[in-house]
Design a protein around this motif. Structure first.
Motif, PDB file in Angstrom:
ATOM      1  N   GLU A  49     -13.332 -49.687 -17.044  1.00 16.36           N
ATOM      2  CA  GLU A  49     -13.223 -51.088 -16.614  1.00 16.36           C
ATOM      3  C   GLU A  49     -14.020 -51.315 -15.332  1.00 16.36           C
ATOM      4  N   ARG A  50     -13.850 -50.432 -14.352  1.00 20.34           N
ATOM      5  CA  ARG A  50     -14.566 -50.594 -13.087  1.00 20.34           C
ATOM      6  C   ARG A  50     -16.074 -50.500 -13.290  1.00 20.34           C
ATOM      7  N   LEU A  51     -16.497 -49.560 -14.103  1.00 21.84           N
ATOM      8  CA  LEU A  51     -17.926 -49.416 -14.398  1.00 21.84           C
ATOM      9  C   LEU A  51     -18.474 -50.687 -15.035  1.00 21.84           C
ATOM     10  N   SER A  52     -17.713 -51.246 -15.961  1.00 26.92           N
ATOM     11  CA  SER A  52     -18.142 -52.453 -16.665  1.00 26.92           C
ATOM     12  C   SER A  52     -18.207 -53.652 -15.732  1.00 26.92           C
ATOM     13  N   LEU A  60     -24.414 -61.224  -8.968  1.00 24.56           N
ATOM     14  CA  LEU A  60     -23.370 -62.218  -8.742  1.00 24.56           C
ATOM     15  C   LEU A  60     -22.480 -61.771  -7.590  1.00 24.56           C
ATOM     16  N   SER A  61     -21.567 -62.627  -7.178  1.00 18.79           N
ATOM     17  CA  SER A  61     -20.618 -62.243  -6.139  1.00 18.79           C
ATOM     18  C   SER A  61     -19.440 -61.518  -6.773  1.00 18.79           C
ATOM     19  N   TRP A  62     -18.846 -60.603  -5.997  1.00 14.79           N
ATOM     20  CA  TRP A  62     -17.685 -59.891  -6.519  1.00 14.79           C
ATOM     21  C   TRP A  62     -16.511 -60.851  -6.699  1.00 14.79           C
ATOM     22  N   ALA A  63     -16.433 -61.874  -5.872  1.00 15.46           N
ATOM     23  CA  ALA A  63     -15.356 -62.854  -6.022  1.00 15.46           C
ATOM     24  C   ALA A  63     -15.409 -63.516  -7.394  1.00 15.46           C
ATOM     25  N   THR A  64     -16.610 -63.802  -7.881  1.00 18.71           N
ATOM     26  CA  THR A  64     -16.769 -64.405  -9.210  1.00 18.71           C
ATOM     27  C   THR A  64     -16.184 -63.492 -10.278  1.00 18.71           C
ATOM     28  N   ILE A  65     -16.506 -62.201 -10.192  1.00 22.48           N
ATOM     29  CA  ILE A  65     -16.026 -61.240 -11.186  1.00 22.48           C
ATOM     30  C   ILE A  65     -14.514 -61.076 -11.082  1.00 22.48           C
ATOM     31  N   LEU A  66     -14.014 -61.014  -9.867  1.00 25.11           N
ATOM     32  CA  LEU A  66     -12.583 -60.799  -9.675  1.00 25.11           C
ATOM     33  C   LEU A  66     -11.777 -61.967 -10.238  1.00 25.11           C
ATOM     34  N   ARG A  67     -12.283 -63.176 -10.059  1.00 19.74           N
ATOM     35  CA  ARG A  67     -11.568 -64.349 -10.600  1.00 19.74           C
ATOM     36  C   ARG A  67     -11.581 -64.343 -12.126  1.00 19.74           C
ATOM     37  N   LYS A  68     -12.620 -63.789 -12.701  1.00 17.29           N
ATOM     38  CA  LYS A  68     -12.731 -63.738 -14.154  1.00 17.29           C
ATOM     39  C   LYS A  68     -12.126 -62.456 -14.749  1.00 17.29           C
ATOM     40  N   ARG A  69     -11.585 -61.605 -13.915  1.00 20.90           N
ATOM     41  CA  ARG A  69     -11.097 -60.314 -14.399  1.00 20.90           C
ATOM     42  C   ARG A  69     -10.064 -60.426 -15.519  1.00 20.90           C
ATOM     43  N   PRO A  70      -9.056 -61.292 -15.411  1.00 19.66           N
ATOM     44  CA  PRO A  70      -8.110 -61.419 -16.529  1.00 19.66           C
ATOM     45  C   PRO A  70      -8.812 -61.812 -17.831  1.00 19.66           C
ATOM     46  N   ALA A  71      -9.795 -62.707 -17.738  1.00 19.40           N
ATOM     47  CA  ALA A  71     -10.525 -63.121 -18.936  1.00 19.40           C
ATOM     48  C   ALA A  71     -11.363 -61.976 -19.485  1.00 19.40           C
ATOM     49  N   PHE A  72     -11.987 -61.203 -18.596  1.00 24.69           N
ATOM     50  CA  PHE A  72     -12.741 -60.028 -19.040  1.00 24.69           C
ATOM     51  C   PHE A  72     -11.835 -59.050 -19.772  1.00 24.69           C
ATOM     52  N   ARG A  73     -10.656 -58.823 -19.210  1.00 22.37           N
ATOM     53  CA  ARG A  73      -9.725 -57.878 -19.842  1.00 22.37           C
ATOM     54  C   ARG A  73      -9.323 -58.351 -21.235  1.00 22.37           C
ATOM     55  N   ALA A  74      -9.089 -59.648 -21.369  1.00 22.68           N
ATOM     56  CA  ALA A  74      -8.737 -60.175 -22.690  1.00 22.68           C
ATOM     57  C   ALA A  74      -9.909 -60.069 -23.651  1.00 22.68           C
ATOM     58  N   ALA A  75     -11.100 -60.415 -23.185  1.00 20.12           N
ATOM     59  CA  ALA A  75     -12.280 -60.419 -24.053  1.00 20.12           C
ATOM     60  C   ALA A  75     -12.676 -59.021 -24.494  1.00 20.12           C
ATOM     61  N   PHE A  76     -12.503 -58.044 -23.593  1.00 21.04           N
ATOM     62  CA  PHE A  76     -12.896 -56.668 -23.895  1.00 21.04           C
ATOM     63  C   PHE A  76     -11.694 -55.770 -24.183  1.00 21.04           C
ATOM     64  N   ARG A  77     -10.604 -56.378 -24.636  1.00 26.13           N
ATOM     65  CA  ARG A  77      -9.435 -55.654 -25.127  1.00 26.13           C
ATOM     66  C   ARG A  77      -8.958 -54.613 -24.122  1.00 26.13           C
ATOM     67  N   PHE A  79     -10.473 -53.214 -21.909  1.00 26.04           N
ATOM     68  CA  PHE A  79     -11.498 -52.199 -21.661  1.00 26.04           C
ATOM     69  C   PHE A  79     -11.100 -50.835 -22.244  1.00 26.04           C
ATOM     70  N   ASP A  80     -10.471 -50.880 -23.404  1.00 28.10           N
ATOM     71  CA  ASP A  80     -10.221 -49.640 -24.144  1.00 28.10           C
ATOM     72  C   ASP A  80     -11.560 -49.200 -24.734  1.00 28.10           C
ATOM     73  N   PRO A  81     -12.137 -48.086 -24.285  1.00 25.38           N
ATOM     74  CA  PRO A  81     -13.479 -47.725 -24.749  1.00 25.38           C
ATOM     75  C   PRO A  81     -13.572 -47.494 -26.259  1.00 25.38           C
ATOM     76  N   GLU A  82     -12.497 -47.022 -26.877  1.00 18.77           N
ATOM     77  CA  GLU A  82     -12.533 -46.807 -28.327  1.00 18.77           C
ATOM     78  C   GLU A  82     -12.661 -48.137 -29.058  1.00 18.77           C
ATOM     79  N   VAL A  83     -11.967 -49.153 -28.572  1.00 19.21           N
ATOM     80  CA  VAL A  83     -12.023 -50.470 -29.204  1.00 19.21           C
ATOM     81  C   VAL A  83     -13.386 -51.114 -28.951  1.00 19.21           C
ATOM     82  N   VAL A  84     -13.843 -51.083 -27.702  1.00 20.71           N
ATOM     83  CA  VAL A  84     -15.120 -51.716 -27.360  1.00 20.71           C
ATOM     84  C   VAL A  84     -16.281 -51.025 -28.073  1.00 20.71           C
ATOM     85  N   ALA A  85     -16.197 -49.733 -28.259  1.00 22.32           N
ATOM     86  CA  ALA A  85     -17.271 -48.993 -28.942  1.00 22.32           C
ATOM     87  C   ALA A  85     -17.460 -49.471 -30.370  1.00 22.32           C
ATOM     88  N   ASP A  86     -16.423 -50.062 -30.946  1.00 21.17           N
ATOM     89  CA  ASP A  86     -16.504 -50.551 -32.331  1.00 21.17           C
ATOM     90  C   ASP A  86     -16.871 -52.027 -32.420  1.00 21.17           C
TER      91      ASP A  86
END
Length: 203
Positions: A49-52, A60-77, A79-86
């Motif tokens: 997750e941190r790498l991604s 971009l600013s880190w604040a932008t990413i941090l505010r979107k973090r919940p949405a990123f987690r939902a979109a990328f499941r 950040f389970d690498p097995e799921v994202v790899a598929d």
């Protein structure tokens, strides 16, 4: 809150604690700095997750990413690498149409490729252990923001080795930021209340 110290760049908050200026203005960034940034991350999913997120932050600013973090987690499941790899073309279309994340095709492709590369590291101890193997013998001891480096010989070597393992968006500066965020190095200002909080390095 005081203005940034002219010598160190630190800001004394209303709570009397010293923080770098980037972590002093925005409540979200302050909470992240106080409770998470620089603490050790030693599990595969957490490190992926941190790498991604560091890759998405590029330009971009880190604040932008941090505010979107919940949405990123939902979109990328989460950040389970097995799921994202598929992830397939349908997932790519879904992500590119998701306005709650950063819709950058190259960065999305990199995240999927990096998930597959993460699985490939399991025979070598896993992503977290692999990245931690680049921990330096000493950590920076910055007294001013101007003394905080943006990369190191170890981050250069880590970036090169990860690219050789199939990872992308893993440049030396991005990898240095990852090492800072996950406790591999401690770049908290010497006068910061968070200096040494990782338990990895003494104050």
């Amino acid at each position: 809150m005081t203005p940034p110290d002219k010598d160190t760049g630190a800001v004394i908050g209303e709570d009397g604690l010293a923080r770098p200026e980037w972590a002093s203005r925005d409540p979200l960034l302050r909470e992240y700095y106080d409770t998470e940034w620089g603490l050790p991350v030693v599990d595969e999913q957490g490190m992926f997750e941190r790498l991604s997120l560091e890759a998405f932050q590029s330009g971009l600013s880190w604040a932008t990413i941090l505010r979107k973090r919940p949405a990123f987690r939902a979109a990328f499941r989460d950040f389970d690498p097995e799921v994202v790899a598929d992830f397939d073309d349908r997932d790519m279309a879904r992500l590119l149409s998701d306005a709650s994340i950063v819709r950058n095709r190259r960065k999305i492709n990199a995240t999927i490729a990096n998930a597959r590369a993460t699985l490939g590291l399991r025979d070598s101890g896993g992503l977290a252990e692999f990245i931690w193997s680049f921990q330096p013998e000493t950590t920076p001891e910055p007294r001013t923001m101007g003394e905080v480096p943006s990369q190191s010989p170890e981050s250069v070597a880590l970036a090169k080795t990860l690219r050789n393992r199939g990872f992308t968006f893993v440049g030396p500066t991005t990898m240095f930021a990852l090492m800072e965020a996950t406790g591999i190095i401690d770049t908290h200002l010497v006068g910061s209340h968070r200096r040494g909080s990782s338990g990895v390095w003494s104050r």
